[in-house]
Design a protein around this motif. Structure first.
Motif, PDB file in Angstrom:
ATOM      1  N   TYR A 226       0.841  -1.191   0.000  1.00 36.22           N
ATOM      2  CA  TYR A 226       0.000   0.000   0.000  1.00 36.22           C
ATOM      3  C   TYR A 226       0.882   1.248   0.000  1.00 36.22           C
ATOM      4  O   TYR A 226       1.063   1.892   1.029  1.00 36.22           O
ATOM      5  N   PRO A 227       1.435   1.606  -1.149  1.00 35.22           N
ATOM      6  CA  PRO A 227       2.355   2.751  -1.200  1.00 35.22           C
ATOM      7  C   PRO A 227       1.722   4.068  -0.791  1.00 35.22           C
ATOM      8  O   PRO A 227       2.423   5.001  -0.389  1.00 35.22           O
ATOM      9  N   SER A 228       0.392   4.171  -0.885  1.00 31.54           N
ATOM     10  CA  SER A 228      -0.263   5.424  -0.508  1.00 31.54           C
ATOM     11  C   SER A 228      -0.650   5.469   0.963  1.00 31.54           C
ATOM     12  O   SER A 228      -1.170   6.475   1.439  1.00 31.54           O
ATOM     13  N   ALA A 229      -0.409   4.377   1.684  1.00 34.30           N
ATOM     14  CA  ALA A 229      -0.793   4.322   3.089  1.00 34.30           C
ATOM     15  C   ALA A 229      -0.018   5.341   3.909  1.00 34.30           C
ATOM     16  O   ALA A 229       1.174   5.562   3.692  1.00 34.30           O
ATOM     17  N   LYS A 230      -0.700   5.964   4.832  1.00 32.22           N
ATOM     18  CA  LYS A 230      -0.077   6.979   5.682  1.00 32.22           C
ATOM     19  C   LYS A 230       0.427   6.392   6.999  1.00 32.22           C
ATOM     20  O   LYS A 230       0.926   7.115   7.843  1.00 32.22           O
TER      21      LYS A 230
ATOM     22  N   ASP B 191       3.044   2.423  13.380  1.00 33.39           N
ATOM     23  CA  ASP B 191       1.584   2.347  13.371  1.00 33.39           C
ATOM     24  C   ASP B 191       1.108   0.929  13.071  1.00 33.39           C
ATOM     25  O   ASP B 191       0.213   0.405  13.744  1.00 33.39           O
ATOM     26  N   ILE B 192       1.704   0.331  12.038  1.00 37.85           N
ATOM     27  CA  ILE B 192       1.209  -0.989  11.632  1.00 37.85           C
ATOM     28  C   ILE B 192       1.593  -2.053  12.640  1.00 37.85           C
ATOM     29  O   ILE B 192       0.858  -3.012  12.872  1.00 37.85           O
ATOM     30  N   LEU B 193       2.744  -1.887  13.287  1.00 36.61           N
ATOM     31  CA  LEU B 193       3.117  -2.828  14.338  1.00 36.61           C
ATOM     32  C   LEU B 193       2.137  -2.745  15.504  1.00 36.61           C
ATOM     33  O   LEU B 193       1.742  -3.762  16.086  1.00 36.61           O
ATOM     34  N   LYS B 194       1.740  -1.521  15.838  1.00 43.42           N
ATOM     35  CA  LYS B 194       0.767  -1.329  16.920  1.00 43.42           C
ATOM     36  C   LYS B 194      -0.574  -1.951  16.543  1.00 43.42           C
ATOM     37  O   LYS B 194      -1.208  -2.633  17.355  1.00 43.42           O
ATOM     38  N   GLU B 195      -1.003  -1.715  15.290  1.00 44.81           N
ATOM     39  CA  GLU B 195      -2.269  -2.275  14.826  1.00 44.81           C
ATOM     40  C   GLU B 195      -2.197  -3.796  14.782  1.00 44.81           C
ATOM     41  O   GLU B 195      -3.151  -4.497  15.141  1.00 44.81           O
ATOM     42  N   PHE B 196      -1.056  -4.315  14.315  1.00 45.67           N
ATOM     43  CA  PHE B 196      -0.892  -5.760  14.228  1.00 45.67           C
ATOM     44  C   PHE B 196      -0.998  -6.406  15.607  1.00 45.67           C
ATOM     45  O   PHE B 196      -1.689  -7.407  15.791  1.00 45.67           O
TER      46      PHE B 196
ATOM     47  N   LYS C 119      -7.417  -6.113   4.909  1.00 49.67           N
ATOM     48  CA  LYS C 119      -8.764  -5.644   4.596  1.00 49.67           C
ATOM     49  C   LYS C 119      -9.012  -4.262   5.195  1.00 49.67           C
ATOM     50  O   LYS C 119      -9.707  -3.428   4.596  1.00 49.67           O
ATOM     51  N   HIS C 120      -8.433  -4.014   6.361  1.00 47.11           N
ATOM     52  CA  HIS C 120      -8.562  -2.700   6.979  1.00 47.11           C
ATOM     53  C   HIS C 120      -7.853  -1.642   6.137  1.00 47.11           C
ATOM     54  O   HIS C 120      -8.398  -0.554   5.892  1.00 47.11           O
ATOM     55  N   LEU C 121      -6.668  -1.962   5.681  1.00 54.24           N
ATOM     56  CA  LEU C 121      -5.939  -1.035   4.803  1.00 54.24           C
ATOM     57  C   LEU C 121      -6.689  -0.826   3.498  1.00 54.24           C
ATOM     58  O   LEU C 121      -6.735   0.288   2.959  1.00 54.24           O
ATOM     59  N   ASP C 122      -7.291  -1.879   2.983  1.00 48.80           N
ATOM     60  CA  ASP C 122      -8.064  -1.765   1.746  1.00 48.80           C
ATOM     61  C   ASP C 122      -9.239  -0.807   1.922  1.00 48.80           C
ATOM     62  O   ASP C 122      -9.508   0.036   1.065  1.00 48.80           O
ATOM     63  N   ASN C 123      -9.916  -0.909   3.045  1.00 52.71           N
ATOM     64  CA  ASN C 123     -11.051  -0.026   3.315  1.00 52.71           C
ATOM     65  C   ASN C 123     -10.606   1.430   3.434  1.00 52.71           C
ATOM     66  O   ASN C 123     -11.328   2.350   3.038  1.00 52.71           O
ATOM     67  N   LEU C 124      -9.416   1.645   3.966  1.00 51.94           N
ATOM     68  CA  LEU C 124      -8.909   2.998   4.149  1.00 51.94           C
ATOM     69  C   LEU C 124      -8.414   3.615   2.854  1.00 51.94           C
ATOM     70  O   LEU C 124      -8.603   4.811   2.606  1.00 51.94           O
ATOM     71  N   TYR C 125      -7.789   2.790   1.996  1.00 54.88           N
ATOM     72  CA  TYR C 125      -7.095   3.343   0.828  1.00 54.88           C
ATOM     73  C   TYR C 125      -7.670   2.883  -0.506  1.00 54.88           C
ATOM     74  O   TYR C 125      -7.094   3.160  -1.551  1.00 54.88           O
TER      75      TYR C 125
END
Length: 223
Positions: free
Chosen positions: A29-33, A38-43, A72-78
């Motif tokens: 997800y190159p456009s992910a902010k 952040d992703i480690l915390k979410e994971f 799927k969460h990243l997909d919904n966001l981006y």
């Protein structure tokens, strides 16, 4: 300031978690902010929820499910369509055997083992840990599971006392996985099981009574 009376030399047993899971998911997800932090915390949040709800899942299956949920969460966001890539989840879940060890880990553990009994209490499963165990035991970063570093089947002991395997270079006196304690950390039962086994099989004394009381009174653990 009063000098602390807690010294490493006061202890006979050292317990290790061994793993900190890293997530290579953001590259999709190159456009992910999100930052890596952040992703480690979410994971970790997703992983913990899965472990609480589906206690019987092996850690490889936990990894696969956590990867799926986060993607799927990243997909919904981006806005990225969700393709049929279930094989990616499987590849990620089976990737533990390829996770690296730090260059000084093996030597450090062997040095500590001269003075302490080392115990592993990890959320990973036996099959996955056998690969890491081989790396940590031999110091070879390319080592993979072998009968010397896998939990014996059938196991002549109640638990995996890895140094009892003839020819093993393991620095660990005891290895406990989710399959043994039937509890994902940070839930309390796994810690209590570990303390019981340590007291019965490694120390054979009553020296862990105070440790148990501290664990039971700690607010850091969840049931």
């Amino acid at each position: 300031m009063a000098e602390s009376t807690s010294k490493l030399t006061n202890f006979k047993i050292l317990v290790f978690n061994v793993y900190r899971t890293l997530m290579p998911l953001l590259s999709r997800y190159p456009s992910a902010k999100w930052s890596c932090a952040d992703i480690l915390k979410e994971f970790e949040s997703v992983e913990k929820e899965i472990q609480i709800v589906q206690l019987d899942l092996l850690y490889t299956d936990v990894l696969a499910k956590a990867h799926e949920v986060l993607e799927k969460h990243l997909d919904n966001l981006y806005g990225k369509p969700i393709p049929d890539i279930s094989d990616v989840y499987v590849v990620f879940s089976n990737s533990i055997k390829n996770w690296f060890i730090f260059s000084d880990s093996s030597e450090a553990l062997h040095n500590l083992a001269k003075y302490y009994k080392l115990v592993v209490l990890s959320n990973v499963d036996h099959t996955s840990f056998a690969h890491t165990h081989a790396k940590l035991s031999t110091g070879d970063p390319s080592a993979v599971s072998s009968p010397l570093y896998a939990c014996p089947e059938p196991n002549p002991n109640d638990y995996w006392f890895s140094q009892k395997t003839e020819g093993s270079q393991s620095s660990f006196s005891l290895i406990l996985m989710v399959q043994d304690v039937h509890s994902y950390k940070p839930a309390l039962p796994g810690f209590l099981t570990a303390l019981d086994i340590i007291q019965k099989d490694l120390l054979d004394t009553s020296t862990l009574k105070d440790m148990k009381e501290k664990v039971l009174s700690s607010t850091e653990f969840v049931s």
